[in-house]
Design an enzyme around this catalytic site. Structure first.
Site, PDB file in Angstrom:
ATOM      1  N   TYR A 232       0.710  -1.226   0.041  1.00 38.80           N
ATOM      2  CA  TYR A 232      -0.083  -0.140  -0.265  1.00 38.80           C
ATOM      3  C   TYR A 232       0.679   0.937   0.030  1.00 38.80           C
ATOM      4  CZ  TYR A 232      -3.402   2.966   1.251  1.00 38.80           C
ATOM      5  OH  TYR A 232      -4.522   3.875   1.687  1.00 38.80           O
TER       6      TYR A 232
ATOM      7  N   LYS B   5       0.976   4.082  -3.094  1.00 37.90           N
ATOM      8  CA  LYS B   5       0.494   5.780  -2.786  1.00 37.90           C
ATOM      9  C   LYS B   5       1.879   6.133  -3.248  1.00 37.90           C
ATOM     10  CE  LYS B   5      -3.319   4.945  -1.528  1.00 37.90           C
ATOM     11  NZ  LYS B   5      -4.511   5.349  -2.242  1.00 37.90           N
TER      12      LYS B   5
END
Ligand code: NAD
Length: 301
Positions: free
Chosen positions: A171, A175
């Site tokens: 993640y 991001k």
């Protein structure tokens, strides 16, 4: 009259949480919205919130706004094309893409499976790519045809992507990539009349309701983590008012908005000659010691 009157936006993942708050906030400001949502769970489980996009469209129409639903998977190449076509067919224009859809599969790096890694990278990075790529192609064609373009890409990064987050390697990687993608999009698309900015939100949604953070509303106090607090910045970025604002990575928490400094260079050390391997340890440790303090990695002990 709202600040987005006459504007048309696609909001991905707008059936729940932040995307829903953005879609409702945009509609309240006069924007026409393509409400995309695949209706999956917090970890990408199929069918978890089926009908979520349609429900948000119903809410927008009930408040007198205009919206259409789209239930495509953002990470499929053809989905972005369909969303752009839907905006043009339904509303005759497209001014903004708000890339927001995504899910998490938290795992420590040493136990993260290739399937978990791929799923998280796919929905965030490829999802951002597919939707904006088709929109950019449309805006480029408009620009080439001599039609004025004043368009926006609003991407969703995260503190996890800017500072790192324990248990979220895939993640955080996705991001962080999205923040950098935003800088490249701003540099490349500016000449077409398209701005690109990213937002790292902080809000109480099903994704963050894990008990790891205290995001509860406090009796009689400003509800810092209400998802609706994130919507005004998104509406501003979609609006014509934000013309010229590009390549920025915003962080927003409650009513506190700030700009991320990203990977800024420190002052460093310049010997003016080739560095010797034997002197590197002293130089590197000195650099680390004297650097301005950075925000800590989320969850680090
Ligand atoms: P959420 O789970 O409430 O909403 C995400 C929505 O995306 C869901 O409705 C889901 O169905 C949809 N979605 C997932 N995969 C999709 C796909 N392939 N195609 C289309 N739709 C899909 O989560 P949220 O907290 O509202 O998160 C929204 C975005 O903000 C995410 O990108 C998240 O990573 C990011 N974010 C959230 C926070 C926070 O504090 N909540 C912090 C930083 C970043």
């Amino acid at each position: 009259m709202g600040i987005c009157e006459g504007r048309v936006a696609i909001v991905t993942g707008a059936g729940n949480g932040l995307g829903k708050a953005y879609a409702l906030g945009l509609a309240a400001e006069g924007c026409k919205v393509v409400v995309n949502d695949l209706g999956v769970g917090t970890h990408g489980e199929a069918g978890e919130t089926k009908g979520a996009a349609e429900q948000v469209v119903d809410e927008i129409r009930a408040m007198g706004g205009e919206a259409v639903a789209n239930t495509d998977d953002v990470a499929e190449w053809e989905s972005g094309k369909r969303m752009v076509e839907q905006a043009l067919d339904s509303f005759g224009a497209l001014h903004a893409v708000v890339n927001n859809a995504g899910f998490v599969r938290d795992r420590m790096f040493f136990t993260c499976s290739p399937e978990e890694w791929d799923a998280v990278i796919r929905v965030h990075l490829r999802g951002h790519f597919c939707t904006s790529r088709h929109a950019a192609e449309y805006w480029r064609a408009q620009s080439k045809a001599g039609n004025p373009v004043d368009a926006r890409i609003i991407n969703t990064t995260s503190g996890a992507g800017l500072q790192g987050s324990v248990g979220q390697s895939a993640y955080s990687t996705a991001k962080g990539g999205i923040a950098t993608l935003t800088l490249v999009q701003a540099a490349e698309l500016g000449r077409l009349g398209v701005t690109a900015n990213a937002l790292a939100p902080n809000a109480r949604t099903r994704m963050t309701s894990t008990g790891a953070f205290d995001m509860d509303a406090k009796e009689g106090e400003f509800d810092v983590f209400a998802p609706e607090n994130m919507a005004p910045l998104v509406a501003y970025l979609v609006s014509e008012q934000s013309k010229g604002v590009t390549g920025q990575v915003f962080e927003l928490k409650g009513g506190h908005v700030f700009l991320s400094q990203g990977w800024t260079d420190s002052k460093g050390f310049d010997k003016g000659a080739r560095l010797e391997a034997s002197e590197m340890d002293a130089i590197v440790r000195k650099l680390i010691e004297t650097r301005e303090p950075a925000k800590p990695v989320y969850g680090a002990a």
